[in-house]
Design a protein around this motif. Structure first.
Motif, mmCIF file in Angstrom:
data_model
loop_
_atom_site.group_PDB
_atom_site.id
_atom_site.type_symbol
_atom_site.label_atom_id
_atom_site.label_comp_id
_atom_site.label_asym_id
_atom_site.label_seq_id
_atom_site.Cartn_x
_atom_site.Cartn_y
_atom_site.Cartn_z
ATOM 1 N N PRO A 205 38.939 46.364 55.228
ATOM 2 C CA PRO A 205 38.225 47.326 56.149
ATOM 3 C C PRO A 205 37.373 46.448 57.021
ATOM 4 N N ALA A 206 37.306 44.948 56.577
ATOM 5 C CA ALA A 206 36.565 44.252 57.386
ATOM 6 C C ALA A 206 37.253 43.775 58.768
ATOM 7 N N TRP A 207 38.476 44.253 58.695
ATOM 8 C CA TRP A 207 39.266 44.043 60.241
ATOM 9 C C TRP A 207 39.780 45.384 60.511
ATOM 10 N N ILE A 208 39.649 45.790 61.588
ATOM 11 C CA ILE A 208 40.074 47.140 62.093
ATOM 12 C C ILE A 208 40.840 47.002 63.344
ATOM 13 N N LYS A 209 41.805 47.884 63.400
ATOM 14 C CA LYS A 209 42.636 48.143 64.733
ATOM 15 C C LYS A 209 42.408 49.556 65.485
ATOM 16 N N LEU A 210 42.175 49.542 66.822
ATOM 17 C CA LEU A 210 42.022 50.677 67.594
ATOM 18 C C LEU A 210 43.288 50.675 68.763
ATOM 19 N N LYS A 211 44.146 51.573 68.689
ATOM 20 C CA LYS A 211 45.383 51.520 69.339
ATOM 21 C C LYS A 211 45.380 52.431 70.635
ATOM 22 N N CYS A 212 46.063 51.753 71.778
ATOM 23 C CA CYS A 212 46.098 52.705 72.923
ATOM 24 C C CYS A 212 47.324 53.700 72.789
ATOM 25 N N THR A 213 48.183 53.461 71.953
ATOM 26 C CA THR A 213 49.226 54.499 71.614
ATOM 27 C C THR A 213 49.543 54.406 70.188
ATOM 28 N N THR A 214 50.018 55.415 69.487
ATOM 29 C CA THR A 214 50.480 55.576 68.265
ATOM 30 C C THR A 214 51.829 54.652 68.141
ATOM 31 N N ARG A 215 51.615 53.844 67.260
ATOM 32 C CA ARG A 215 52.765 52.922 67.456
ATOM 33 C C ARG A 215 53.061 52.125 65.782
ATOM 34 N N GLN A 216 54.092 52.174 65.462
ATOM 35 C CA GLN A 216 54.369 51.674 64.039
ATOM 36 C C GLN A 216 55.698 51.303 63.940
ATOM 37 N N GLU A 217 56.125 50.694 62.580
ATOM 38 C CA GLU A 217 57.537 50.178 62.229
ATOM 39 C C GLU A 217 58.162 51.631 61.477
ATOM 40 N N PHE A 218 59.438 51.582 61.543
ATOM 41 C CA PHE A 218 60.436 52.791 61.250
ATOM 42 C C PHE A 218 61.533 51.913 60.397
ATOM 43 N N VAL A 219 62.089 52.408 59.428
ATOM 44 C CA VAL A 219 63.333 52.178 58.633
ATOM 45 C C VAL A 219 64.372 53.040 59.338
ATOM 46 N N VAL A 220 65.536 52.240 59.680
ATOM 47 C CA VAL A 220 66.662 52.914 60.419
ATOM 48 C C VAL A 220 67.629 53.335 59.255
ATOM 49 N N GLY A 221 67.811 54.544 59.029
ATOM 50 C CA GLY A 221 68.675 55.271 57.972
ATOM 51 C C GLY A 221 70.073 55.741 58.657
ATOM 52 N N GLY A 222 70.154 55.400 59.941
ATOM 53 C CA GLY A 222 71.607 55.593 60.397
ATOM 54 C C GLY A 222 71.670 55.574 62.094
ATOM 55 N N PHE A 223 72.408 55.904 62.698
ATOM 56 C CA PHE A 223 72.665 56.094 64.169
ATOM 57 C C PHE A 223 73.765 56.872 64.525
ATOM 58 N N THR A 224 73.660 57.393 65.789
ATOM 59 C CA THR A 224 74.714 58.266 66.385
ATOM 60 C C THR A 224 75.488 57.461 67.479
ATOM 61 N N ARG A 225 76.454 58.165 67.830
ATOM 62 C CA ARG A 225 77.191 57.462 69.036
ATOM 63 C C ARG A 225 78.111 58.785 69.605
ATOM 64 N N ALA A 226 78.511 58.594 70.788
ATOM 65 C CA ALA A 226 79.360 59.756 71.305
ATOM 66 C C ALA A 226 80.641 60.173 70.313
ATOM 67 N N LYS A 227 80.935 61.428 70.173
ATOM 68 C CA LYS A 227 81.953 61.886 69.171
ATOM 69 C C LYS A 227 83.215 61.336 69.498
ATOM 70 N N GLY A 228 83.879 60.672 68.432
ATOM 71 C CA GLY A 228 85.110 60.259 68.564
ATOM 72 C C GLY A 228 85.191 58.510 69.366
ATOM 73 N N THR A 229 84.139 57.927 69.589
ATOM 74 C CA THR A 229 84.078 56.781 69.892
ATOM 75 C C THR A 229 84.112 55.701 68.510
#
Length: 656
Positions: A205-229
C-alpha cells in the motif's frame, strides 16, 4: 563521477544510517503498486508517470550488468545496449529498479513499439527510466525512506551522460490534476509513493497506481477463426482465475494481428492446443466461427471500459502478448478503497508485517499478519492453518532440518500467485532463523537453517510454504550425508506403476547393500533416501546416484528413464539423481507443498508402501493425526545407519 566508485575515492555517498549489506543479493523481487480508485487526501506522497513498458530490475557488480524481469528472468542478452549503459555507471555494485520503454516521436512511451522491438530482436531504441535504487557500493538502501533513496539516485543519474538510462522525475502538482494530464496525453496513469516508506518487495500500500483506463492482463483460454479455415485468428478468448483456482471466461477481444504476429501467436498456441475448454463458463458458440481451445498459458494485456455484472469486459482493446508475467497469477485486479491518507488495507503480496487489529494472532513470540489469507483457493486452506501446522509438526520435522541449509518457496499471494525461491535472508529478519558462517559457502550470502519451532513459525509467517534442504549438514558442507532418488513419473501413468517402480528401486539398493528409507513427495511420487557416512564428496555421490539411475534404465528400460525432460519419460519414470549436487535441494520431510490441496511430504515405512494411494495422500491435518497416532517410527534406525559407497557397489552399477 568518481565519488560513486570506491575504486576512485575513499567513500561512497549514502544516506546517514544506511547499513552495510552482507553481500550483493543475487535477486531482488520488485515492489508492486496497489490499484486505487482515487488518491489519498493528504500524507507524504509523491507521484510519477506510470510508464507503459516492461518492469526491469538491474544488478550491477564487477563491471557487469544483469537485467531481470519482474519475475526474475534474465533478459540481459535481449537488451544489450541497455546493459552496456548500466555497466558504464561509475559504481562498484548496485541494484536499480526501473521500466524499459520505447518512446514515440512525441517522447511518450509506446508499448506496441516496445513489443515490436523485441519481436524484431532490434532493441537499440529501448531506454530505461530508473525510479529507485536499492543497493549501492556494499550498502543496502532498502530500509531507507523513499525520499533518501531518490535523492541519492538523482545525484547518480545527474553524473551520467547516456540517454539510454534516464531518471524518472516526480511531479509537484496535485494527483487529480496529474491524472487528468496523463489521460489527456494518452498515458496509462500515474504511480503514487510514500516518501517516508522503505522498499518492500511484493505488492504494497506504500505504492499506489491510478489509471486512466481499466487495463490488466488476461489468460488466453482459446481463440476463434472463420468457420472451416485453417489459419488466421479472429478473436482471443480471455479468462481470469477465480479464488478457487477455476478459470472464468471474461470476454473476447480482436487482436488485429499483422501477418507476422499471427504466425508468432499460432506458433505459441499450437503446442498448448487441447480438446476441451478450460473455462468453467465457456462462451456460447457462434455458427460462423470455429473455436480452438488452449491450455491457459499465454498472457495478453488489454484495456477496456468496465466490467459487466456478468464478469466480462466491455469494449476491450488488445495491446500485447506479455512474456514477463505468469498465467497462474492472472486474476481480476481488485481496486482498493482509500480512506483519508492511506489505502484501506495492505495487499497480501507485501513482505513487511502490517499493523493489524487488536488481538491479532500470535504463536509463541511470532505475530502472524493476515492469518485469514487464503493460501489455496481450491481447499480454502488459510495462512493460519499453515502456521499452526508448522508449529504442531515441529517436533518431528526439526531432526530432518537441523543445520541443513534451506531453500524456501514463498507464496506471498497464495499458491496460485507468484512463487519465489529464496536461499538467503535478503534484508528481512525471520524469527528464529539462523545464518551459517559465510566461510562454509564462500562467495555467497549466508545460508539459512531452521533449528527451532520458532523458526518454522517465522518461516510460515513469511508465507513460506515449502522447505527444501541440502544433502549435507553444517559445519561439513563438503561431504553429503545422504543420497536422494526422486521418482518423477509421466503424469499419465497409473499409481500402481509408481508402487512397482519404488519397489524395484528398493530391490536394487538392497542388492547393493544400502539401506533406504522412502517418503511421499507430497506431489506426484516418492523420494527414496539413502543415508551415508560422510566419506565421499559431492562429485562421487552424484556420479554414483547417476550410475544407479542409468542401471535401472538399462535393466528395466520400459519403466525407467535416466534422462531429464518430459519427452524422455513418456510412459516412464525419470529417476532424478540431479538433487545430489552441491547446492541442490529436495523438499524436506513434513514440508507442505505449494500445489492444490497443499499435500505434505510424509516418511513411510517399506511395509506400508502398498497402502499409500498417492504422492499427496497426507494433508496438513491428516499428517498431524498420523504422527500423533503412530506406535512405531516408520524409519527405524535411520539416524543410526552407518554406510558408505564402496568400490564393489560402484562396479555393480557399471562405474569404472
Amino acid at each position: 563521477m568518481g565519488r560513486w566508485s570506491r575504486g576512485r575515492s575513499k567513500t561512497a555517498v549514502v544516506p546517514p544510517g544506511a547499513r552495510g549489506g552482507t553481500g550483493l543479493p543475487a535477486l531482488i523481487q520488485p515492489q508492486l503498486a496497489t490499484l486505487v480508485g482515487r488518491p489519498p487526501k493528504g500524507g507524504d506522497w509523491s507521484y510519477e508517470i506510470k510508464f507503459d513498458g516492461y518492469r526491469v530490475m538491474t544488478r550491477i557488480e564487477g563491471g557487469a550488468a544483469t537485467i531481470f524481469t519482474r519475475n526474475g528472468h534474465d533478459w540481459t542478452e535481449r537488451m544489450p545496449r541497455l546493459a552496456e549503459a548500466c555497466k558504464a555507471l561509475h559504481v562498484d555494485d548496485a541494484w536499480l529498479d526501473g521500466e524499459a520503454v520505447v518512446l514515440d516521436s512525441n517522447g511518450q512511451p509506446d508499448f506496441n513499439a516496445l513489443q515490436n522491438a523485441f519481436d524484431r530482436r532490434s532493441t537499440a531504441e529501448i531506454v530505461m527510466f530508473v525510479f529507485d535504487i536499492l543497493w549501492l557500493n556494499g550498502t543496502d538502501l532498502r530500509e531507507q525512506p523513499l525520499r533518501a533513496r531518490r535523492a541519492l539516485l538523482r545525484e547518480l543519474m545527474a553524473e551520467q551522460t547516456s540517454d539510454v538510462i534516464r531518471f524518472s522525475e516526480d511531479f509537484p502538482q496535485d494527483p487529480v490534476s496529474l491524472v487528468a494530464s496523463a489521460c489527456k496525453m494518452k498515458l496509462e496513469g500515474i504511480i503514487g509513493k510514500r516518501g517516508d516508506a522503505p522498499y518492500q518487495s511484493g505488492r504494497s500500500p506504500a505504492w499506489i497506481k491510478l489509471k486512466c483506463t481499466t487495463r490488466q492482463e488476461f489468460v488466453v483460454g482459446g481463440f476463434t477463426r472463420a468457420k472451416g479455415t485453417r489459419s488466421g485468428v479472429h478473436s482471443l478468448l480471455l479468462g481470469v482465475y477465480e479464488k478457487d483456482g477455476s478459470l472464468r471466461y471474461a470476454g473476447s477481444v480482436r487482436p488485429y494481428f499483422s501477418t507476422r504476429a499471427t504466425s508468432a501467436f499460432l506458433s505459441r498456441a499450437e503446442p498448448v492446443r487441447r480438446e476441451a475448454t478450460a473455462f468453467y463458463n465457456p462462451p456460447k458458440p457462434e455458427k460462423e466461427r470455429d473455436y480452438l481451445w488452449l491450455d491457459p498459458s499465454i498472457v495478453v494485456e488489454c484495456s477496456f471500459l468496465e466490467w459487466t455484472p456478468g464478469g466480462e469486459v466491455r469494449h476491450p482493446i488488445f495491446h500485447a502478448v506479455r512474456e514477463d508475467k505468469p498465467a497462474s497469477a492472472v486474476s481480476e485486479e481488485p481496486m482498493v478503497a482509500v480512506e483519508g491518507d492511506e489505502p484501506v488495507e495492505a495487499d497480501a503480496g507485501s513482505t513487511r508485517e502490517v499493523p493489524g487489529p487488536k488481538g491479532a494472532l500470535r504463536i509463541g513470540n511470532v505475530r502472524i499478519s493476515n492469518p485469514q489469507r487464503v493460501m489455496d483457493p481450491v481447499t480454502g486452506h488459510t495462512k493460519r492453518e499453515m502456521v499452526e501446522y508448522y508449529a504442531a509438526i515441529a517436533e518431528w520435522a526439526l531432526p530432518h532440518l537441523h543445520n541443513r541449509p534451506l531453500a524456501l518457496v514463498r507464496a506471498p499471494e497464495g499458491i496460485k500467485g507468484e512463487l519465489f525461491f529464496q536461499k538467503h535472508s535478503e534484508r528481512a529478519t525471520i524469527p528464529g532463523i539462523e545464518e551459517l558462517p559465510t566461510e562454509l559457502h564462500p562467495r555467497h550470502p549466508p545460508l539459512l537453517v531452521a533449528n527451532s519451532a520458532e523458526a518454522l513459525v517465522g518461516l510460515a509467517q513469511m508465507s513460506v510454504v515449502e522447505l527444501h534442504t541440502w544433502n549435507a549438514v553444517a559445519p561439513d558442507l563438503a561431504h553429503p550425508d545422504r543420497v536422494i532418488f526422486d521418482l518423477d513419473p509421466d503424469p499419465a501413468l497409473p499409481w500402481s506403476v509408481m508402487l512397482e517402480a519404488v519397489a524395484l528401486l528398493k530391490v536394487v539398493l538392497d542388492e547393493l547393500g544400502l539401506r533406504s528409507f522412502p517418503k511421499t513427495s507430497g506431489g506426484k511420487g516418492f523420494h527414496v533416501i539413502v543415508p551415508l557416512t560422510r566419506r565421499q564428496g559431492w562429485s562421487e555421490t552424484k556420479a554414483f546416484s547417476h550410475a544407479v539411475a542409468r542401471h535401472m534404465a538399462r535393466v528395466v528400460p520400459q519403466r525407467f528413464s535416466a534422462v531429464l525432460g518430459p519427452k524422455n519419460r513418456v510412459g516412464k519414470i525419470f529417476i532424478d539423481y540431479l538433487r545430489n549436487s552441491r547446492g541442490a535441494s529436495t523438499v524436506a520431510a513434513f514440508s507442505v507443498r505449494a500445489r492444490s490441496g497443499m499435500g505434505v511430504s510424509m516418511p513411510v515405512s517399506w511395509d506400508e508402501i502398498r497402502e499409500v494411494s498417492r504422492g499427496d495422500e497426507w494433508t496438513m491435518r491428516t499428517a498431524i493425526e498420523r504422527q500423533r497416532s503412530l506406535k512405531a517410527d516408520p524409519w527405524p534406525d535411520y539416524w543410526q545407519t552407518r554406510q558408505g559407497i564402496t568400490a564393489a557397489m560402484r562396479r555393480a552399477v557399471g562405474m569404472n
